[in-house]
Design an enzyme around this catalytic site. Structure first.
Site, PDB file in Angstrom:
ATOM      1  N   HIS A 181       0.921  -1.219   0.175  1.00  0.00           N
ATOM      2  CA  HIS A 181      -0.192  -0.150  -0.145  1.00  0.00           C
ATOM      3  C   HIS A 181       0.857   1.245   0.059  1.00  0.00           C
ATOM      4  O   HIS A 181       0.546   2.188  -0.851  1.00  0.00           O
ATOM      5  CB  HIS A 181      -0.838   0.008   1.077  1.00  0.00           C
ATOM      6  N   GLU A 182       1.768   1.477   0.995  1.00  0.00           N
ATOM      7  CA  GLU A 182       2.730   2.681   0.984  1.00  0.00           C
ATOM      8  C   GLU A 182       3.541   2.905   0.082  1.00  0.00           C
ATOM      9  O   GLU A 182       3.883   3.906  -0.656  1.00  0.00           O
ATOM     10  CB  GLU A 182       3.358   2.583   2.402  1.00  0.00           C
ATOM     11  N   HIS A 185       1.932   4.348  -2.989  1.00  0.00           N
ATOM     12  CA  HIS A 185       1.785   5.966  -2.917  1.00  0.00           C
ATOM     13  C   HIS A 185       3.055   6.532  -3.628  1.00  0.00           C
ATOM     14  O   HIS A 185       2.802   7.533  -4.171  1.00  0.00           O
ATOM     15  CB  HIS A 185       1.923   6.327  -1.408  1.00  0.00           C
ATOM     16  N   GLU A 206      -5.615   7.406  -1.853  1.00  0.00           N
ATOM     17  CA  GLU A 206      -5.589   6.278  -0.738  1.00  0.00           C
ATOM     18  C   GLU A 206      -6.177   4.934  -1.442  1.00  0.00           C
ATOM     19  O   GLU A 206      -5.681   3.900  -1.381  1.00  0.00           O
ATOM     20  CB  GLU A 206      -6.634   6.594   0.276  1.00  0.00           C
ATOM     21  N   HIS A 280      -8.766   8.392   3.902  1.00  0.00           N
ATOM     22  CA  HIS A 280      -8.974   7.011   4.222  1.00  0.00           C
ATOM     23  C   HIS A 280     -10.599   6.652   4.195  1.00  0.00           C
ATOM     24  O   HIS A 280     -10.757   5.500   4.254  1.00  0.00           O
ATOM     25  CB  HIS A 280      -8.241   6.771   5.476  1.00  0.00           C
TER      26      HIS A 280
END
Length: 357
Positions: A181-182, A185, A206, A280
């Protein structure tokens, strides 16, 4: 301008801090994590991504212990640092690309998960690392003290993991979807660069991390659209919160409900949309869009459509923009046989079901 994007949402940390503040005179780890996360969240990038990428690709650790390997710039190599529970980055370089495992399991987990994300992007999506130009991948473990979060540092181009307090969250290297996920980004930073604001652009930022992150998590676990659990963050929950998660892509709003964390506030579709709202929260609407597409087309086809959509969006894109681009990309991919022929119709239908077509 963009913000550092943290894995645990601020509304969750805020609720935990409020509950724990009524139980002790001492500030809790959740309070400290909420403060630090907010500080990083407000830390705006002051320079463009390209010069920063060039700096990171050519930078070397200040000190390299004997026997460790510093990957060459532009090779997508991995560098793992131990922050020694300090509130600063890149403290001690402990493992480089190709180096043997070290004593700290969370450092090895971070190293392995960086490799899985890199492999997925290259083999499945044809992308060379985060920036598509071989950016070396940097991870920091043991950041801070009982830090209940992880984040992509867009100014330093590094992945940062806290150990967790053990009261709500475990060490955040424990989950594949945290890392995937990160790092996604970072992919967004070097492609659409969606604004990280309290509106639909921020929610899309997100959501794309959840979409691609969960696809990588399923890939790592050998699962498909029908066997994957579609939960985000379930593997980092402390033992007393086993079975809870941070988000449920299949049914937004049902991931958690307990006295410590509160109740999951994500709306299921556009009927519950409002703004301003933390990215989020509203990301669940497009998360479920991706889930519905995956159920019909399969996870691989849905993921390549969304990846191509991300490459063709722009910073202030809205949900309807994403749907329009996704349909166009589905049509292009279907024409070349990379996704099923009915993909454009499936993408439209799912967007209509979620209320933004």
């Amino acid at each position: 301008m963009a913000y550092r994007c943290s894995f645990v949402p601020p509304h969750v940390l805020d609720h935990i801090a409020k509950v724990q503040a009524q139980q002790s005179a001492e500030p809790s780890p959740a309070q400290r994590s909420a403060v630090v996360s907010a500080q990083f969240r407000r830390g705006r990038r002051s320079t463009d991504a390209l010069p920063l990428a060039q700096q990171r690709m050519t930078a070397e650790p200040e000190s390299v212990p004997p026997g460790l390997t510093v990957p060459k710039p532009g090779t997508g190599g991995r560098l793992v640092y131990d922050d020694l529970n300090q509130w600063t980055f890149d403290v001690t370089f402990i493992r480089g690309e190709g180096d043997p495992a070290v004593a700290a399991q969370n450092a090895n987990d971070a190293y392995d998960r960086l490799g899985t994300v890199r492999t997925y992007y290259k083999d499945r999506l044809g992308r060379e690392s985060i920036d598509n130009a071989g950016l070396n991948l940097v991870a920091n473990v043991n950041f801070g003290v009982a830090f209940d979060n992880a984040f992509w540092d867009d100014s330093g181009l590094r992945m940062v993991f806290g150990n967790g307090s053990g009261q709500v969250f475990k060490d955040l290297t424990a989950s594949m979807d945290v890392c995937a996920h990160e790092l996604t980004h970072g992919v967004t930073q070097f492609s659409a660069n969606l604004n990280y604001t309290n509106d639909q652009s921020g929610a899309l930022n997100e959501s794309f991390s959840d979409m691609l992150g969960t696809a990588i998590d399923a890939y790592a676990g050998g699962q498909d659209a029908h066997t994957h659990n579609w939960l985000i963050g379930d593997e980092i929950m402390a033992d007393d919160l086993y079975g809870e998660a941070l988000r449920n892509m299949a049914e937004p709003g049902t991931a958690f409900d307990n006295p410590l964390m509160g109740r999951d506030p994500q709306p299921r579709d556009m009927s519950g949309y409002f703004e301003p709202a933390d990215p989020h929260i509203m990301s669940g609407i497009t998360n479920r869009w991706f889930y519905l597409i995956s159920q019909d087309l399969g996870l691989d086809a849905a993921t390549v459509i969304m990846y191509q959509t991300l490459q063709n969006l722009w910073p202030n894109a809205k949900f309807a923009d994403a749907a329009t681009v996704a349909v166009a990309q589905a049509r292009i991919l279907a024409r070349t046989g990379l996704v099923p022929r009915q993909s454009p119709q499936t993408v439209r239908s799912a967007a209509r079901q979620q209320g933004f077509w």
